[in-house]
Design an enzyme around this catalytic site. Structure first.
Site, PDB file in Angstrom:
ATOM      1  CG  ASP A 174      -2.017   1.028   1.179  1.00 38.08           C
ATOM      2  OD1 ASP A 174      -2.926   0.940   0.333  1.00 38.08           O
ATOM      3  OD2 ASP A 174      -1.940   1.970   1.994  1.00 38.08           O
ATOM      4  CE1 TYR A 305      -6.267  18.686  -0.456  1.00 41.71           C
ATOM      5  CE2 TYR A 305      -3.963  19.209  -0.032  1.00 41.71           C
ATOM      6  CZ  TYR A 305      -5.201  19.562  -0.545  1.00 41.71           C
ATOM      7  OH  TYR A 305      -5.356  20.789  -1.148  1.00 41.71           O
ATOM      8  CG  HIS A 352      -4.727  -3.867   1.523  1.00 42.58           C
ATOM      9  ND1 HIS A 352      -4.325  -3.332   0.324  1.00 42.58           N
ATOM     10  CD2 HIS A 352      -4.535  -2.889   2.440  1.00 42.58           C
ATOM     11  CE1 HIS A 352      -3.928  -2.089   0.501  1.00 42.58           C
ATOM     12  NE2 HIS A 352      -4.037  -1.795   1.784  1.00 42.58           N
TER      13      HIS A 352
END
Length: 374
Positions: A174, A305, A352
């Site tokens: 990830d 972000y 995951h």
């Protein structure tokens, strides 16, 4: 900035535990609409049960002691407070290995993996360095803007230099996989190899926003169509958590920092959706608790972000590359940019979070990849 490395002990005040339990006892619940389930988010009944266990059954002090049994440290790099585990193997031939977690996770993800690496029954052993990502759990507060994966990678390079490691391997999945790839690309003179874990869902999801991965996919090809369908499903039904954090991290951050139920739901939903094998709920709640006690739901969102607004994704590393695919099918090779000579392993189960779902196979693959690179 100080280069000092300081020992760290995790000690959450009892007043914080009492406050958490009180907030959970007084939680307000969104009623479940009849006929709906996981497709609209974590169901009320599942979340109520998990929250009640968090309040009355989960033993934080035992989990705190488990973390404190591992050597923990803090330091400051590029103005940011960094927390990390540094667990040295008793084996004199052990290799240094830097491992990085992803979203929405923490260093607690590696609790079952680390002993398999530092004291294996056979095969190569490792000195493990496992930092908390900036803005996540114990690497808080976030000192400012700009903490992209590339900036984190440069901080990790500095960390390994401070620890005196001239040659080391890197591993992650990830966000941690992206950081690890950038460490290898930026510090190839010191990195022996980079090992990344992925799965079919993650590979398709990443292809929706990482430039170039989906180029050339043919909707008339059966395998490519599976990938394209998964990408469409992620855009339509699975990417809401990312869209809000990539655009309004401060807004969602208020709820994550103020409401333990929202922080629990935010993480637990992803652990349910992104796993194939059972995960111990105490390990899940250890990560949730670390985020709650440190108020890092907002700062973790801010780092997502930052990356979504960054143009620096890195070049392919020039060091040996290894890939371990969990829940493997024929789609992953179509979108993962692995060189022809890369180490490639496939495992039928897991997704995951293989360090929690299948730590034995993950540890074995790390030994298989890094063993010849000593």
């Amino acid at each position: 900035m100080s280069n000092e490395i300081r020992p760290f002990t995790l000690e959450i005040p009892q007043s914080e535990l009492d406050y958490l339990h009180d907030r959970l006892a007084r939680a307000r619940w969104a009623a479940q609409l009849p006929g709906t389930g996981w497709e609209r988010g974590i169901p009320e009944a599942n979340l109520r049960e998990l929250a009640e266990y968090w309040r009355t059954g989960f033993d934080w002090r035992a989990r705190e002691a488990e973390l404190n049994a591992l050597p923990q440290f803090t330091t400051e790099i590029d103005g940011q407070h960094i927390h990390f585990l540094h667990v040295r193997s008793p084996r004199p031939d052990a290799q240094p290995l830097l491992i990085t977690h992803g979203f929405p996770s923490s260093i607690a993800e590696f609790l079952r993996l680390i002993p398999l690496l530092t004291e294996p029954a056979d095969g190569p052993a490792f000195h493990v360095v496992a930092p908390s990502l900036p803005g996540y759990a114990l690497s808080t507060p976030l000192a400012g803007t700009g903490w992209t994966m590339a900036r984190t990678a440069r901080a990790w390079i500095e960390l390994m230099a401070r620890l005196g490691y001239d040659r080391y391997g890197v591993h992650g999945g990830d966000v941690g996989g992206g950081v690890s790839g950038l460490v290898a690309a930026l510090d190839g003179a010191h990195v022996t190899g980079v090992h990344v874990v992925t799965d079919p869902l993650t590979a398709a999801n990443v292809a929706t926003f990482l430039p170039g991965l989906a180029d050339g996919l043919d909707p008339d090809d059966p395998v490519d169509k599976v990938i394209l369908d998964r990408m469409d499903a992620f855009r339509r039904d699975g990417s809401g958590y990312l869209a809000i954090q990539n655009s309004r991290p401060q807004t969602i951050g208020y709820g994550l920092v103020d409401s333990p139920v929202l922080q629990l739901a935010w993480i637990a939903e992803k652990f349910e959706s992104w796993t194939d094998l059972p995960i111990d709920r105490d390990q899940l709640l250890t990560t949730v608790s670390l985020h709650w006690f440190t108020g890092s739901g907002a700062s973790a969102a801010h780092t997502l972000y930052e990356q979504s607004h960054s143009a620096e994704w890195g070049a392919p590393p020039a060091v040996p590359q290894g890939f371990a695919v969990f829940g493997a099918d024929e789609t992953v090779r179509r979108v993962v940019p692995a060189p022809a000579d890369a180490h490639w392993s496939e495992f039928e189960r897991g997704l995951h979070f293989p360090a929690m779902e299948d730590p034995e196979n993950l540890a074995g693959d790390l030994r298989a990849f890094f063993g010849p690179l000593r």
